[in-house]
Design a protein around this motif. Structure first.
Motif, PDB file in Angstrom:
ATOM      1  N   ARG A  52       1.004  -1.351  -0.173  1.00 14.12           N
ATOM      2  CA  ARG A  52       0.148   0.219   0.043  1.00 14.12           C
ATOM      3  C   ARG A  52       0.755   1.717  -0.411  1.00 14.12           C
ATOM      4  NH1 ARG A  52      -3.918  -1.869   4.658  1.00 14.12           N
ATOM      5  NH2 ARG A  52      -3.326  -3.477   4.255  1.00 14.12           N
ATOM      6  N   ILE A  53       1.869   1.188   0.722  1.00 10.87           N
ATOM      7  CA  ILE A  53       2.674   2.255   1.183  1.00 10.87           C
ATOM      8  C   ILE A  53       3.556   2.534  -0.708  1.00 10.87           C
ATOM      9  CG2 ILE A  53       4.825   1.436   2.151  1.00 10.87           C
ATOM     10  CD1 ILE A  53       4.417   4.671   3.777  1.00 10.87           C
ATOM     11  N   VAL A  56       1.843   4.141  -3.057  1.00  3.85           N
ATOM     12  CA  VAL A  56       1.081   5.821  -2.809  1.00  3.85           C
ATOM     13  C   VAL A  56       2.496   6.364  -3.449  1.00  3.85           C
ATOM     14  CG1 VAL A  56       1.725   7.616  -0.843  1.00  3.85           C
ATOM     15  CG2 VAL A  56      -0.106   5.648  -0.354  1.00  3.85           C
ATOM     16  N   LEU A  59       2.439   6.744  -6.906  1.00  2.00           N
ATOM     17  CA  LEU A  59       1.770   7.593  -7.636  1.00  2.00           C
ATOM     18  C   LEU A  59       1.968   8.610  -7.678  1.00  2.00           C
ATOM     19  CD1 LEU A  59      -1.591   5.896  -6.485  1.00  2.00           C
ATOM     20  CD2 LEU A  59      -1.552   6.271  -8.378  1.00  2.00           C
ATOM     21  N   LEU A  60       3.052   8.755  -6.327  1.00  2.00           N
ATOM     22  CA  LEU A  60       3.435  10.979  -6.226  1.00  2.00           C
ATOM     23  C   LEU A  60       4.552  11.001  -7.343  1.00  2.00           C
ATOM     24  CD1 LEU A  60       3.502  10.793  -2.030  1.00  2.00           C
ATOM     25  CD2 LEU A  60       2.830  11.805  -3.749  1.00  2.00           C
ATOM     26  N   CYS A  63       3.613  11.105 -11.191  1.00  2.00           N
ATOM     27  CA  CYS A  63       2.344  12.619 -11.577  1.00  2.00           C
ATOM     28  C   CYS A  63       2.969  13.293 -12.094  1.00  2.00           C
ATOM     29  CB  CYS A  63       1.991  12.871  -9.996  1.00  2.00           C
ATOM     30  SG  CYS A  63       0.893  12.193  -8.893  1.00  2.00           S
ATOM     31  N   THR A  97       4.037  17.217  -5.111  1.00  2.00           N
ATOM     32  CA  THR A  97       4.395  15.308  -4.507  1.00  2.00           C
ATOM     33  C   THR A  97       5.869  15.222  -4.350  1.00  2.00           C
ATOM     34  OG1 THR A  97       4.662  14.815  -7.364  1.00  2.00           O
ATOM     35  CG2 THR A  97       2.401  15.464  -6.603  1.00  2.00           C
ATOM     36  N   VAL A 105       5.171  11.093   3.619  1.00  2.00           N
ATOM     37  CA  VAL A 105       4.930   9.842   3.674  1.00  2.00           C
ATOM     38  C   VAL A 105       5.721   8.987   4.475  1.00  2.00           C
ATOM     39  CG1 VAL A 105       4.170   7.781   1.907  1.00  2.00           C
ATOM     40  CG2 VAL A 105       3.022  10.277   1.800  1.00  2.00           C
TER      41      VAL A 105
END
Length: 174
Positions: A52-53, A56, A59-60, A63, A97, A105
């Motif tokens: 899950r991390i 993230v 995605l960061l 982008c 981001t 994060v």
């Protein structure tokens, strides 16, 4: 999510293996360290079940890439004003981001990986979590470096009103 993880891992692994075949730029070693850190943290986080991390983080990092490529296309077409707008959008997305959200994060992952008894989760693998966090902080430092280069390009554009291009080519060793 698993498919996206596999695609991201495959993409970064390919980039790591082929980086030496690309034209050398002044940030060559930063790119190598970035790709090795990314592949390492993705493999370790996948094996530890921290996907899950990992999603993230992917995605960061993903982008801003399409916006940068679109800006380059407009620059190559000679559409300087559109390229400038797209570069500005790229710069904002990159800086937010990668230089604001990404460190947050990492900090959150660090804080939330500690169990009530002080041991890092998953139990018995705390050293691997620290390895992942170390790789993430290396990536954050590289993002700050590239953020500085982006701000430098923007400042040069504002001062000279000229398209600067890729300033990493200034010091290239060809």
């Amino acid at each position: 999510m698993k498919l996206y993880y596999h695609i991201g891992f495959g993409s970064y692994l390919y980039q790591t293996l082929t980086v030496a075949s690309h034209p050398k730029q002044s940030d060559f070693w930063a790119v190598v360290v970035h790709h090795v850190s990314t592949v390492s943290v993705m493999a370790a986080s996948y094996l530890l079940g921290f996907t899950r991390i990992g999603i993230v983080i992917l995605l960061l990092h993903d982008c801003s890439d399409p916006v940068m490529e679109i800006a380059k296309c407009f620059l190559y077409l000679g559409w300087e004003k559109v390229a400038d707008v797209m570069f500005t959008l790229f710069a904002v997305v990159f800086l937010v981001t990668r230089n604001v959200l990404f460190p947050y994060v990492i900090y959150t992952a660090h804080e939330n990986s500690i169990l009530e008894d002080g041991e890092r989760m998953p139990r018995g693998y705390g050293h691997w979590v620290l390895f992942c966090l170390g790789c993430l902080w290396i990536l954050a430092a590289l993002n700050m470096f590239w953020g500085y280069l982006i701000i430098k390009i923007a400042a040069m554009k504002l001062i000279t009103n000229d398209v600067v291009g890729d300033i990493r080519e200034e010091d290239s060793e060809e």
